[in-house]
Design a protein around this motif. Structure first.
Motif, PDB file in Angstrom:
ATOM      1  N   ILE A   1       0.859  -1.188   0.000  1.00 37.00           N
ATOM      2  CA  ILE A   1       0.000   0.000   0.000  1.00 37.00           C
ATOM      3  C   ILE A   1       0.895   1.238   0.000  1.00 37.00           C
ATOM      4  O   ILE A   1       1.822   1.331   0.804  1.00 37.00           O
ATOM      5  CB  ILE A   1      -0.921   0.044   1.239  1.00 37.00           C
ATOM      6  CG1 ILE A   1      -1.778  -1.223   1.318  1.00 37.00           C
ATOM      7  CG2 ILE A   1      -1.806   1.295   1.219  1.00 37.00           C
ATOM      8  CD1 ILE A   1      -2.526  -1.394   2.627  1.00 37.00           C
TER       9      ILE A   1
ATOM     10  N   TRP B   1       0.187   5.314   0.098  1.00 42.07           N
ATOM     11  CA  TRP B   1      -0.779   6.410   0.214  1.00 42.07           C
ATOM     12  C   TRP B   1      -0.036   7.675  -0.173  1.00 42.07           C
ATOM     13  O   TRP B   1       0.647   8.280   0.641  1.00 42.07           O
ATOM     14  CB  TRP B   1      -1.272   6.494   1.646  1.00 42.07           C
ATOM     15  CG  TRP B   1      -2.572   7.208   1.852  1.00 42.07           C
ATOM     16  CD1 TRP B   1      -3.024   8.317   1.198  1.00 42.07           C
ATOM     17  CD2 TRP B   1      -3.581   6.868   2.804  1.00 42.07           C
ATOM     18  NE1 TRP B   1      -4.259   8.686   1.680  1.00 42.07           N
ATOM     19  CE2 TRP B   1      -4.627   7.802   2.668  1.00 42.07           C
ATOM     20  CE3 TRP B   1      -3.706   5.865   3.756  1.00 42.07           C
ATOM     21  CZ2 TRP B   1      -5.766   7.767   3.451  1.00 42.07           C
ATOM     22  CZ3 TRP B   1      -4.849   5.830   4.530  1.00 42.07           C
ATOM     23  CH2 TRP B   1      -5.867   6.771   4.373  1.00 42.07           C
ATOM     24  N   CYS B   2      -0.160   8.089  -1.420  1.00 45.96           N
ATOM     25  CA  CYS B   2       0.717   9.132  -1.959  1.00 45.96           C
ATOM     26  C   CYS B   2       0.089  10.515  -2.124  1.00 45.96           C
ATOM     27  O   CYS B   2       0.804  11.491  -2.316  1.00 45.96           O
ATOM     28  CB  CYS B   2       1.353   8.662  -3.260  1.00 45.96           C
ATOM     29  SG  CYS B   2       0.159   8.210  -4.515  1.00 45.96           S
TER      30      CYS B   2
ATOM     31  N   TYR C   1      -2.748  12.827  -0.003  1.00 50.97           N
ATOM     32  CA  TYR C   1      -3.548  12.880   1.209  1.00 50.97           C
ATOM     33  C   TYR C   1      -3.549  14.310   1.724  1.00 50.97           C
ATOM     34  O   TYR C   1      -2.832  15.166   1.196  1.00 50.97           O
ATOM     35  CB  TYR C   1      -2.989  11.922   2.269  1.00 50.97           C
ATOM     36  CG  TYR C   1      -1.497  12.074   2.465  1.00 50.97           C
ATOM     37  CD1 TYR C   1      -0.979  12.941   3.419  1.00 50.97           C
ATOM     38  CD2 TYR C   1      -0.598  11.376   1.662  1.00 50.97           C
ATOM     39  CE1 TYR C   1       0.393  13.103   3.574  1.00 50.97           C
ATOM     40  CE2 TYR C   1       0.768  11.533   1.805  1.00 50.97           C
ATOM     41  CZ  TYR C   1       1.262  12.393   2.751  1.00 50.97           C
ATOM     42  OH  TYR C   1       2.614  12.561   2.893  1.00 50.97           O
TER      43      TYR C   1
ATOM     44  N   SER D   1      -8.057  10.783   1.066  1.00 51.72           N
ATOM     45  CA  SER D   1      -7.699   9.539   0.357  1.00 51.72           C
ATOM     46  C   SER D   1      -7.706   9.788  -1.157  1.00 51.72           C
ATOM     47  O   SER D   1      -8.301   9.040  -1.907  1.00 51.72           O
ATOM     48  CB  SER D   1      -8.672   8.416   0.730  1.00 51.72           C
ATOM     49  OG  SER D   1     -10.015   8.849   0.567  1.00 51.72           O
TER      50      SER D   1
ATOM     51  N   ILE E   1      -4.278   6.303  -3.601  1.00 49.90           N
ATOM     52  CA  ILE E   1      -3.693   5.210  -2.823  1.00 49.90           C
ATOM     53  C   ILE E   1      -3.494   4.008  -3.741  1.00 49.90           C
ATOM     54  O   ILE E   1      -4.435   3.554  -4.391  1.00 49.90           O
ATOM     55  CB  ILE E   1      -4.596   4.788  -1.642  1.00 49.90           C
ATOM     56  CG1 ILE E   1      -4.983   5.989  -0.789  1.00 49.90           C
ATOM     57  CG2 ILE E   1      -3.906   3.708  -0.808  1.00 49.90           C
ATOM     58  CD1 ILE E   1      -6.056   5.701   0.243  1.00 49.90           C
TER      59      ILE E   1
ATOM     60  N   ASP F   1     -11.187   7.521   4.744  1.00 45.76           N
ATOM     61  CA  ASP F   1      -9.792   7.680   5.152  1.00 45.76           C
ATOM     62  C   ASP F   1      -9.532   7.045   6.519  1.00 45.76           C
ATOM     63  O   ASP F   1      -8.512   6.384   6.718  1.00 45.76           O
ATOM     64  CB  ASP F   1      -9.313   9.129   5.091  1.00 45.76           C
ATOM     65  CG  ASP F   1     -10.333  10.147   5.560  1.00 45.76           C
ATOM     66  OD1 ASP F   1     -11.349   9.766   6.172  1.00 45.76           O
ATOM     67  OD2 ASP F   1     -10.104  11.337   5.305  1.00 45.76           O
TER      68      ASP F   1
ATOM     69  N   ILE G   1      -9.567   3.133   5.863  1.00 41.99           N
ATOM     70  CA  ILE G   1      -8.329   2.613   5.264  1.00 41.99           C
ATOM     71  C   ILE G   1      -7.179   2.713   6.264  1.00 41.99           C
ATOM     72  O   ILE G   1      -6.364   1.798   6.371  1.00 41.99           O
ATOM     73  CB  ILE G   1      -8.002   3.335   3.946  1.00 41.99           C
ATOM     74  CG1 ILE G   1      -9.095   3.048   2.902  1.00 41.99           C
ATOM     75  CG2 ILE G   1      -6.630   2.894   3.412  1.00 41.99           C
ATOM     76  CD1 ILE G   1      -8.999   3.893   1.642  1.00 41.99           C
ATOM     77  N   SER G   2      -7.125   3.821   7.007  1.00 44.44           N
ATOM     78  CA  SER G   2      -6.079   3.974   8.030  1.00 44.44           C
ATOM     79  C   SER G   2      -6.142   2.831   9.046  1.00 44.44           C
ATOM     80  O   SER G   2      -5.112   2.243   9.404  1.00 44.44           O
ATOM     81  CB  SER G   2      -6.234   5.312   8.766  1.00 44.44           C
ATOM     82  OG  SER G   2      -6.014   6.397   7.914  1.00 44.44           O
TER      83      SER G   2
ATOM     84  N   GLN H   1       4.074   5.885   3.110  1.00 43.47           N
ATOM     85  CA  GLN H   1       3.422   7.180   2.965  1.00 43.47           C
ATOM     86  C   GLN H   1       4.508   8.183   2.598  1.00 43.47           C
ATOM     87  O   GLN H   1       5.093   8.842   3.445  1.00 43.47           O
ATOM     88  CB  GLN H   1       2.717   7.592   4.257  1.00 43.47           C
ATOM     89  CG  GLN H   1       1.977   8.907   4.132  1.00 43.47           C
ATOM     90  CD  GLN H   1       1.388   9.364   5.455  1.00 43.47           C
ATOM     91  OE1 GLN H   1       1.543   8.725   6.491  1.00 43.47           O
ATOM     92  NE2 GLN H   1       0.721  10.500   5.426  1.00 43.47           N
TER      93      GLN H   1
ATOM     94  N   LYS I   1       3.910  13.853  -0.271  1.00 41.90           N
ATOM     95  CA  LYS I   1       2.781  13.950  -1.204  1.00 41.90           C
ATOM     96  C   LYS I   1       3.262  14.211  -2.630  1.00 41.90           C
ATOM     97  O   LYS I   1       4.163  15.015  -2.852  1.00 41.90           O
ATOM     98  CB  LYS I   1       1.854  15.095  -0.801  1.00 41.90           C
ATOM     99  CG  LYS I   1       1.183  14.933   0.509  1.00 41.90           C
ATOM    100  CD  LYS I   1       0.343  16.170   0.784  1.00 41.90           C
ATOM    101  CE  LYS I   1       0.119  16.341   2.263  1.00 41.90           C
ATOM    102  NZ  LYS I   1      -0.626  17.561   2.563  1.00 41.90           N
TER     103      LYS I   1
END
Length: 176
Positions: free
Chosen positions: A86, A88-89, A91, A106, A109, A132, A135-136, A149, A152
């Motif tokens: 996973i 998460w890019c 957010y 979200s 992802i 969000d 998923i977290s 993560q 961003k």
């Protein structure tokens, strides 16, 4: 791998703009999936989770790059680490390692096929809530899945949100 944009019918033109930008700027073919509209069947607190499950998680048997229709990339989405389960890019804020274990926003992802299969099981056992947080919680409760993560690589495009109050997301609409 599939790039999938989740939207709702009344926001289709916004999703189509996102799809066009992905193709023109990054040569990425993204599929648009029309989920649920708030109040049609679900509340603003769980509508995205239900749409994600019913129209993406239960449908695709592949790695998925999940995108919300308001995402705008400042860096090539293909530059992330696809060896992770996973990533998460895009957010708003937060980290899984923070005290409350929540990332908000979200927008983009990546999920490996392995994590998608695990997420399917998780979704059958856990009550849906804001996507969000949902998923977290999934990531936090599955530490054996590799997670990243990164800084961003995009932002949330300004839009009319039916879920979040403007003052909660507006400060995240600037390119990073």
């Amino acid at each position: 791998m599939k790039f999938v944009i989740l939207t709702y019918l009344q926001n289709l033109s916004f999703a189509e703009t996102t799809q066009s930008i992905l193709k023109e700027k990054w040569d990425i073919d993204a599929e648009i999936v029309i989920g649920y509209t708030i109040g049609e069947k679900y509340t603003k607190y769980n509508v995205i989770a239900h749409g994600m499950k019913d129209y993406i998680i239960d449908v695709y048997d592949d790695d998925i790059f999940y995108l919300e229709d308001d995402v705008r990339f400042t860096h090539n989405p293909m530059s992330i680490d696809f060896t992770k389960d996973i990533v998460w890019c895009v957010y708003r804020r937060g980290k899984i390692t923070n005290k409350n274990h929540i990332i908000t926003g979200s927008q983009a992802i990546y999920f490996s096929k392995k994590s998608i299969n695990r997420f399917k099981t998780y979704m059958t056992k856990n009550k849906f809530k804001q996507i969000d947080s949902y998923i977290s919680d999934f990531i936090y409760r599955n530490p054996d899945l590799t997670f990243q993560q990164p800084k961003k690589i995009g932002y949330e495009c300004e839009h009319n949100s039916l879920i979040s109050k403007k003052e909660h997301w507006m400060k995240y609409t600037k390119p990073n």
